[in-house]
Design an enzyme around this catalytic site. Structure first.
Site, short mmCIF file in Angstrom:
data_model
loop_
_atom_site.label_atom_id
_atom_site.label_comp_id
_atom_site.label_asym_id
_atom_site.label_seq_id
_atom_site.Cartn_x
_atom_site.Cartn_y
_atom_site.Cartn_z
N ASN A 23 -42.73 -29.21 44.95
CA ASN A 23 -41.83 -30.35 45.14
C ASN A 23 -41.40 -30.54 46.59
O ASN A 23 -40.79 -31.56 46.93
CB ASN A 23 -40.62 -30.22 44.20
CG ASN A 23 -41.02 -30.46 42.75
OD1 ASN A 23 -42.14 -30.92 42.49
ND2 ASN A 23 -40.13 -30.16 41.81
N ARG A 122 -36.92 -42.28 33.38
CA ARG A 122 -36.85 -41.97 34.82
C ARG A 122 -36.84 -43.26 35.64
O ARG A 122 -37.86 -43.63 36.25
CB ARG A 122 -38.00 -41.05 35.22
CG ARG A 122 -37.86 -39.68 34.59
CD ARG A 122 -38.99 -38.77 34.95
NE ARG A 122 -38.83 -38.17 36.26
CZ ARG A 122 -39.66 -37.25 36.75
NH1 ARG A 122 -40.70 -36.86 36.04
NH2 ARG A 122 -39.47 -36.74 37.94
N ASP A 308 -35.38 -27.80 36.09
CA ASP A 308 -36.76 -27.30 36.05
C ASP A 308 -36.85 -25.85 35.57
O ASP A 308 -37.94 -25.31 35.43
CB ASP A 308 -37.42 -27.43 37.44
CG ASP A 308 -37.66 -28.88 37.82
OD1 ASP A 308 -37.61 -29.75 36.92
OD2 ASP A 308 -37.88 -29.16 39.01
N1 EPU Z 1 -32.28 -41.38 38.21
C1 EPU Z 1 -31.73 -42.62 38.05
N2 EPU Z 1 -32.10 -43.59 38.93
C2 EPU Z 1 -32.98 -43.38 39.94
C3 EPU Z 1 -33.53 -42.10 40.10
C4 EPU Z 1 -33.16 -41.10 39.21
O1 EPU Z 1 -30.93 -42.85 37.15
O2 EPU Z 1 -33.26 -44.32 40.69
C5 EPU Z 1 -31.88 -40.30 37.29
C6 EPU Z 1 -33.06 -39.67 36.55
O3 EPU Z 1 -33.41 -40.44 35.41
C7 EPU Z 1 -32.53 -38.30 36.21
C8 EPU Z 1 -31.68 -37.97 37.43
O4 EPU Z 1 -31.38 -39.23 38.05
O5 EPU Z 1 -31.69 -38.39 35.08
C9 EPU Z 1 -32.34 -37.06 38.44
O6 EPU Z 1 -33.63 -37.54 38.77
P1 EPU Z 1 -34.28 -37.34 40.19
O7 EPU Z 1 -34.53 -38.69 40.79
O8 EPU Z 1 -33.50 -36.38 40.99
O9 EPU Z 1 -35.69 -36.70 39.82
P2 EPU Z 1 -37.00 -36.88 40.67
O10 EPU Z 1 -36.65 -36.97 42.08
O11 EPU Z 1 -37.85 -37.95 40.08
C10 EPU Z 1 -37.44 -34.36 41.16
C11 EPU Z 1 -38.48 -33.33 40.85
C12 EPU Z 1 -38.42 -32.97 39.35
C13 EPU Z 1 -37.01 -32.43 39.06
C14 EPU Z 1 -35.96 -33.47 39.46
C15 EPU Z 1 -34.55 -32.97 39.30
C16 EPU Z 1 -40.27 -33.74 42.42
C17 EPU Z 1 -41.66 -34.17 42.65
N3 EPU Z 1 -39.81 -33.84 41.17
O12 EPU Z 1 -37.75 -35.50 40.38
O13 EPU Z 1 -39.38 -31.94 39.16
O14 EPU Z 1 -36.90 -32.15 37.69
O15 EPU Z 1 -36.15 -33.83 40.86
O16 EPU Z 1 -34.34 -31.82 40.03
O17 EPU Z 1 -39.60 -33.30 43.32
C18 EPU Z 1 -40.92 -30.67 37.93
O18 EPU Z 1 -41.25 -30.13 39.00
O19 EPU Z 1 -41.30 -30.27 36.81
C19 EPU Z 1 -40.08 -31.87 37.97
C20 EPU Z 1 -39.99 -32.73 36.97
#
Ligand code: EPU
Length: 421
Positions: A23, A122, A308
């Protein structure tokens, strides 16, 4: 397709070397689009998600060389194209972090929306809101996010959504802001170590960033960035997974290369559960005599307990006497592994965004289906303690985020093999 067959019962003993962080590597590889000069990224794990990101960059006409055996990715983005299509983006949700660098560099880009996700809804509303604050016009049409601007201008942006701050949303904002005119202040920024790592990489490219890794990040836009050479941080989730593996098997593992300071919440919960954790010369030693206590866990953005690690902790609690409540505050529906663990004899039930787990004496092996990356890690862990054979199907999920997990586990005593389905 391949599956993993685990025969439970062996306590894990020995040393495990942790790979570079997936990540961290993904947004950092995307950030190389911000310069036409060559960049070298080291410590990159050999995973299918990394391959997907490299494939997308190649599709964008970017020169990418992935030296898999050495963990090095070299990128030279002289004239990147600005359209990332559905066929590639749908394979990996993290592709959304191309939006920030492509917009920052080209001022006009289209990135496909990735589609559904088994870990829950998401949305990317926060990403879009942030880019608009910097002066971009952003529309979602024909399945694409189309962002364009004459120029980006620094602004105050708040990145905290309904479930706390967004990691890739923060990454997108930072990557868009580094080449914007003027100063951007991101409040409610994600504090994950992967964001700090991204900021360090961008700083080595010539960006002016203060506060990476904290809730307030200030960025002063610069005219252009140059090439850089960067080594990504170790994967804290891979490390946490092996820590839980030591605990669930009553083993004794030395985790090498992990940063203990990135694993505070995980260490804290494992210690509360009765696991002994010591640190020595950059290694984390995890010892368990199998005498565990139930713990309640609530997932939260960093520095809270990571979502995670939720499936792996759930696996541990299935064989811990007593009742534990595991609550998801980041992805409220991320519980696909719970019904699969029940197939192994776990006594667990869902109540809203919590799993109520009553520890049983032992699990018993059965065929189970992996649904996503961390769920599959949780099932492999459950298999390590279950009596008899556990067959984890659709193991390609685990290969997205764990480098050679079967080989690493086998090297410390697990009875585990990968076979064609
Ligand atoms: N969310 C919103 N609006 C947005 C963006 C996110 O409501 O515009 C919500 C999401 O639905 C969720 C929360 O905010 O409920 C957190 O989501 P976040 O955006 O932080 O997740 P992400 O950035 O898409 C990264 C990691 C994930 C990890 C999450 C949380 C990477 C590539 N992915 O995802 O990793 O679970 O942060 O820590 O960095 C994994 O490695 O298995 C994985 C899923």
């Amino acid at each position: 397709m391949e599956k993993i067959i685990v025969t439970g019962g062996n306590p894990l003993r020995g040393t495990v070397q942790i790979s570079g962080s997936k990540n961290s590597a993904l947004p950092i590889i995307a950030a190389t689009l911000l310069t036409g000069e060559p960049c070298v990224i080291r410590g990159v794990p050999n995973l299918s998600d990394i391959q997907f990101m490299c494939d997308i960059l190649k599709w964008l006409s970017v020169k990418v060389t992935h030296h898999k055996a050495d963990g090095v990715v070299e990128v030279a983005a002289k004239h990147p194209l600005g359209v990332a299509p559905y066929e590639l983006v749908r394979k990996m949700r993290a592709s959304v972090c191309l939006l920030g660098p492509l917009l920052g560099r080209l001022h006009n880009c289209k990135v496909s929306l990735p589609g559904g996700c088994v870990i829950g809804d998401r949305p990317i509303d926060q990403h879009i809101k942030g880019l608009k604050r910097l002066g971009a016009e952003v529309v979602v049409e024909n399945g694409y996010v189309h962002a364009r601007c004459h120029e980006l201008t620094g602004a105050d942006v708040f990145m905290g959504g309904r479930f706390g701050s967004t990691v890739l949303g923060t990454a997108n904002m930072i990557m868009a802001a580094v080449l914007a005119k003027g100063t951007t202040s991101i409040e409610g920024a994600a504090c994950e170590p992967e964001i700090e790592d991204l900021c360090n990489f961008l700083t080595s490219m010539g960006a002016k960033i203060k506060g990476g890794g904290s809730h307030i990040i200030e960025i002063e836009g610069v005219e252009q960035l140059h090439g850089a050479d960067h080594t990504v941080i170790p994967d804290r989730i891979e490390a946490g997974t092996f820590m839980a593996a030591a605990a669930i098997t009553g083993g004794d593992l030395e985790i090498k290369g992990a940063r203990a300071e990135h694993l505070h919440a995980v260490r804290d919960k494992l210690e509360e559960a009765g696991v002994t954790i010591t640190r020595n010369n950059g290694t984390i030693r995890v010892t368990s005599n199998g005498d565990l206590k139930p713990v309640d866990v609530i997932t939260m953005p960093y520095p809270g307990f990571p979502t995670d690690m939720q499936a792996q902790m759930s696996a541990l609690m299935t064989v811990t006497p007593g009742i534990s409540v595991i609550t998801e505050k980041v992805f409220p529906n991320r519980f696909m592994h719970i019904s699969e663990m029940a197939r192994l004899g776990a006594d667990c039930a869902l109540e809203g965004s919590s799993a109520i787990v009553k520890g049983v004496k032992h699990l018993s092996g059965a065929p189970v289906m992996a649904s996503d990356l961390r769920a599959s890690a949780g099932l492999v862990l459950a298999g390590l303690t279950a009596e008899g054979e556990t067959e984890v199907n659709r193991i390609y999920h685990v290969d997205r985020g764990y480098e050679r997990i079967d080989q690493k586990l086998r090297a410390v005593g697990a009875k585990i093999e990968r076979v064609a389905e």
